[in-house]
Write an enzyme that holds these catalytic residues in place. Structure first.
Site, PDB file in Angstrom:
ATOM      1  N   SER A  40       0.790  -1.238   0.000  1.00  0.00           N
ATOM      2  CA  SER A  40       0.000   0.000   0.000  1.00  0.00           C
ATOM      3  C   SER A  40       0.817   1.280   0.000  1.00  0.00           C
ATOM      4  O   SER A  40       0.251   2.372  -0.121  1.00  0.00           O
ATOM      5  CB  SER A  40      -0.967   0.007   1.193  1.00  0.00           C
ATOM      6  OG  SER A  40      -2.032  -0.880   0.967  1.00  0.00           O
ATOM      7  N   LYS A 208       3.121   6.930   4.885  1.00  0.00           N
ATOM      8  CA  LYS A 208       2.242   5.937   4.269  1.00  0.00           C
ATOM      9  C   LYS A 208       2.821   4.561   4.513  1.00  0.00           C
ATOM     10  O   LYS A 208       4.009   4.322   4.294  1.00  0.00           O
ATOM     11  CB  LYS A 208       2.100   6.176   2.762  1.00  0.00           C
ATOM     12  CG  LYS A 208       1.131   5.206   2.107  1.00  0.00           C
ATOM     13  CD  LYS A 208      -0.303   5.488   2.536  1.00  0.00           C
ATOM     14  CE  LYS A 208      -1.240   4.315   2.252  1.00  0.00           C
ATOM     15  NZ  LYS A 208      -1.155   3.249   3.282  1.00  0.00           N
ATOM     16  N   THR A 209       1.972   3.667   4.955  1.00  0.00           N
ATOM     17  CA  THR A 209       2.373   2.312   5.310  1.00  0.00           C
ATOM     18  C   THR A 209       1.998   1.304   4.225  1.00  0.00           C
ATOM     19  O   THR A 209       1.224   1.592   3.315  1.00  0.00           O
ATOM     20  CB  THR A 209       1.713   1.876   6.619  1.00  0.00           C
ATOM     21  OG1 THR A 209       0.285   1.924   6.445  1.00  0.00           O
ATOM     22  CG2 THR A 209       2.110   2.780   7.760  1.00  0.00           C
ATOM     23  N   GLY A 210       2.544   0.122   4.363  1.00  0.00           N
ATOM     24  CA  GLY A 210       2.157  -1.018   3.541  1.00  0.00           C
ATOM     25  C   GLY A 210       2.334  -2.283   4.347  1.00  0.00           C
ATOM     26  O   GLY A 210       3.326  -2.414   5.075  1.00  0.00           O
TER      27      GLY A 210
END
Length: 273
Positions: A40, A208-210
């Site tokens: 993501s 922003k993470t994933g």
């Protein structure tokens, strides 16, 4: 800092890549030129492409776009379905879709915005036009959901993502970009990663993470990521990208690895005179 990071990373049962870019443009890292699955994190370069598309089409972030019920998948992570039923068509503002995609990491919102800009190839082309090499975007979230191998094909090097984040933080200060920064600074996912060592400070972090699943064959987590820009109370700022792949640790412990890397970098930069 690089020596400390290398020593800490060598102790982990995972493939870890880190890149940090300080305010003067100095780049340090460990495995920073290796490629990692983005998951993501891909929604960040997508958001930048949305901003460019809005400008090209003379749209506003408050403009609504049609969302067909066929675009609303129920077998994916999608908090927006609590508001927008999947059995109906809707009109939703670009800003609200960006908010869902960046703050909550909503997969349906991501793919609707991907359709709006013209597809994954458009995002990939735009990022390369910005002069960033090392990021590959070939698929949307639904594509990756349908074929697991595609999760590895949307990939980035830590240094490329840190460069993109640094460029966005330093040079994109128009009203629409500022709105995106405010969304990223209120990110609801991964507060136990990059942001954790700064929760009791006045530092500002937009990120922003994933996150990926556990590989059933190996029992290891595919990927756990976090990328962002950080502004310290003393005026210093930097961008950072941490990608972890093939982790033998639990999700919580893998997130803690990112938090510890973030702490090491945060304290070195804060205390460096």
């Amino acid at each position: 800092m690089e020596d400390k990071l290398r020593e800490y990373i060598s102790q982990q049962s995972a493939r870890v890549g880190v890149a940090v870019i300080s305010e003067d443009g100095c780049v340090i890292g460990v495995n920073q030129h290796e490629s990692f699955p983005m998951l993501s994190v891909m929604k960040f370069p997508l958001a930048l492409t949305v901003l460019e598309t809005v400008k090209e089409k003379h749209h506003s972030l408050l403009d609504t776009i049609p969302v067909c019920k066929s675009q609303l998948h129920t077998d994916t992570y999608s908090p927006m379905l609590l508001k927008y039923t999947a059995s109906k068509d809707h009109y939703i503002s670009i800003y609200e879709l960006l908010d869902y995609a960046l703050k909550s990491s909503d997969n349906n919102a991501c793919d609707i915005l991907m359709d709006y800009v013209g597809g994954a190839s458009v995002v990939n082309k735009y990022i390369h036009e910005l002069g960033i090499e090392g990021i590959v975007i070939k698929w949307n979230e639904n594509d990756m959901h349908n074929v697991l191998e595609r999760w590895f094909e949307n990939c980035s090097t830590p240094v490329a993502m840190a460069q993109l984040m640094f460029k966005f933080d330093k040079h994109h200060n128009d009203p629409n970009s500022i709105k995106i920064k405010r969304i990223m600074q209120s990110c609801e996912t991964g507060v136990d990663r990059l942001a954790k060592p700064m929760l009791t400070t006045n530092a500002i972090i937009g990120h922003k993470t994933g996150s990926g699943p556990i590989d059933k064959e190996t029992g290891r987590i595919m990927a756990v990521n976090d990328v962002g820009y950080i502004h310290l109370p003393n005026g210093k700022h930097y961008s950072i990208a941490v990608f972890i792949a093939d982790s033998a640790h639990s999700m919580d412990d893998t997130s803690s690895i990112i938090a510890e890397i973030s702490r090491l970098v945060f304290e070195e930069i804060r205390n460096n005179r």
